[in-house]
Design an enzyme around this catalytic site. Structure first.
Site, PDB file in Angstrom:
ATOM      1  N   SER A  59      42.048  41.819  31.639  1.00 51.97           N
ATOM      2  CA  SER A  59      41.766  41.290  30.605  1.00 51.97           C
ATOM      3  C   SER A  59      40.724  41.856  29.630  1.00 51.97           C
ATOM      4  O   SER A  59      40.005  42.808  30.184  1.00 51.97           O
ATOM      5  CB  SER A  59      41.485  39.705  30.623  1.00 51.97           C
ATOM      6  OG  SER A  59      42.314  39.285  31.272  1.00 51.97           O
TER       7      SER A  59
HETATM    8  N1  SAH Z   1      41.968  38.474  36.244  1.00 48.62           N
HETATM    9  C1  SAH Z   1      42.900  39.607  36.280  1.00 48.62           C
HETATM   10  C2  SAH Z   1      43.915  39.277  35.206  1.00 48.62           C
HETATM   11  C3  SAH Z   1      45.395  39.870  35.521  1.00 48.62           C
HETATM   12  S1  SAH Z   1      46.730  39.155  34.300  1.00 48.62           S
HETATM   13  C4  SAH Z   1      42.174  40.765  36.101  1.00 48.62           C
HETATM   14  O1  SAH Z   1      41.229  40.745  35.533  1.00 48.62           O
HETATM   15  O2  SAH Z   1      42.847  41.775  36.329  1.00 48.62           O
HETATM   16  C5  SAH Z   1      47.098  37.840  35.255  1.00 48.62           C
HETATM   17  C6  SAH Z   1      47.606  37.688  36.847  1.00 48.62           C
HETATM   18  O3  SAH Z   1      47.942  36.441  37.020  1.00 48.62           O
HETATM   19  C7  SAH Z   1      48.740  38.679  36.879  1.00 48.62           C
HETATM   20  O4  SAH Z   1      48.465  39.567  37.954  1.00 48.62           O
HETATM   21  C8  SAH Z   1      49.782  37.701  37.456  1.00 48.62           C
HETATM   22  O5  SAH Z   1      50.658  38.495  38.441  1.00 48.62           O
HETATM   23  C9  SAH Z   1      49.140  36.774  37.992  1.00 48.62           C
HETATM   24  N2  SAH Z   1      49.816  35.313  38.093  1.00 48.62           N
HETATM   25  C10 SAH Z   1      50.904  34.820  37.262  1.00 48.62           C
HETATM   26  N3  SAH Z   1      51.376  33.642  37.430  1.00 48.62           N
HETATM   27  C11 SAH Z   1      50.490  33.325  38.792  1.00 48.62           C
HETATM   28  C12 SAH Z   1      50.495  32.303  39.687  1.00 48.62           C
HETATM   29  N4  SAH Z   1      51.238  31.088  39.582  1.00 48.62           N
HETATM   30  N5  SAH Z   1      49.750  32.433  40.777  1.00 48.62           N
HETATM   31  C13 SAH Z   1      48.710  33.365  41.114  1.00 48.62           C
HETATM   32  N6  SAH Z   1      48.813  34.426  40.066  1.00 48.62           N
HETATM   33  C14 SAH Z   1      49.737  34.330  38.886  1.00 48.62           C
END
Ligand code: SAH
Length: 212
Positions: A59
């Site tokens: 993000s």
């Molecule tokens: N906090 C992360 C943001 C990653 S984007 C960072 O700073 O890099 C959001 C993430 O949520 C993705 O990696 C995606 O695979 C994950 N995601 C989506 N649905 C999910 C779920 N039900 N449970 C766990 N992770 C999930």
């Protein structure tokens, strides 16, 4: 310009909107370039989201800072993060809370984040690979829950994992655009606050989006 100077510049620009000095101090210490893929390290300190592979993103720093600030952590909390991704937000939470339970549904991302966070020496982070169920009920309740992917509605199963008095931060809306909500759970009814517009990758699973 080297990474340290770029990092300092980013923190200075965030400080116009982020007033929690602990959040700024921690973000000023964590090396974001380690959490982004090699070809993007040169723009690790731009205030932008970046691709981390598998269609996911790390993000934008401002939104990470806003979400973290909105949790109002004191240092004693057990925090649940949904969506480990790169592990950058996980590291920030681990510096500001007692412990972090983070869930991720993409095995490669969970594995990569786990090995990087281990290498950086974090001992208060547990990463779980999860399927369609949201969160990690086994360790509930949590004093704070941060969801880093967008849901079509407020998932009841996550509210259930939140302690009374605890805060849940979650983007809710359509695939294209969402509002960031802070929900404070109370026995007598929840306090719901809208923190503004945002754009996240979809949260996949039960009470979320289907995996297409
Ligand atoms: N906090 C992360 C943001 C990653 S984007 C960072 O700073 O890099 C959001 C993430 O949520 C993705 O990696 C995606 O695979 C994950 N995601 C989506 N649905 C999910 C779920 N039900 N449970 C766990 N992770 C999930």
């Amino acid at each position: 310009m080297d990474f340290a100077a770029k990092r300092a510049q980013l923190i200075e620009s965030l400080s116009h909107e982020i007033k929690d000095s602990r959040v700024l101090e921690v973000m000023g210490r964590i090396h974001r370039e380690l959490f982004v893929a090699e070809p993007f390290t040169f723009c690790a300190y731009k205030n932008e989201p970046l691709a981390i592979g598998h269609g996911q993103t790390i993000s934008q720093p401002l939104i990470i800072a806003l979400m973290t600030q909105a949790l109002e952590l004191s240092g004693n909390e057990k925090v649940l993060e949904i969506g480990t991704g790169s592990g950058y937000q996980t590291a920030i939470l681990a510096e500001l809370a007692r412990s972090v339970v983070s869930t991720e549904r993409i095995p490669e991302l969970a594995k990569q984040a786990r090995s990087l966070l281990d290498r950086l020496g974090y001992q208060n982070i547990t990463i779980h690979l999860t399927g369609n169920r949201l969160g990690w009920e086994q360790d509930a309740p949590y004093a704070a829950i941060l969801v880093t992917a967008a849901a079509p509605q407020l998932p009841h199963s996550l509210l259930e994992q939140l302690a009374f008095g605890g805060k849940l931060i979650i983007p809710v809306g359509s695939m294209a655009l969402q509002q960031l909500y802070r929900i404070t759970r109370h026995k007598e009814g929840n306090l719901v606050e809208n923190l503004g517009g945002c754009r996240f990758v979809p949260l996949i699973g039960i009470e979320a989006w289907e995996n297409h």
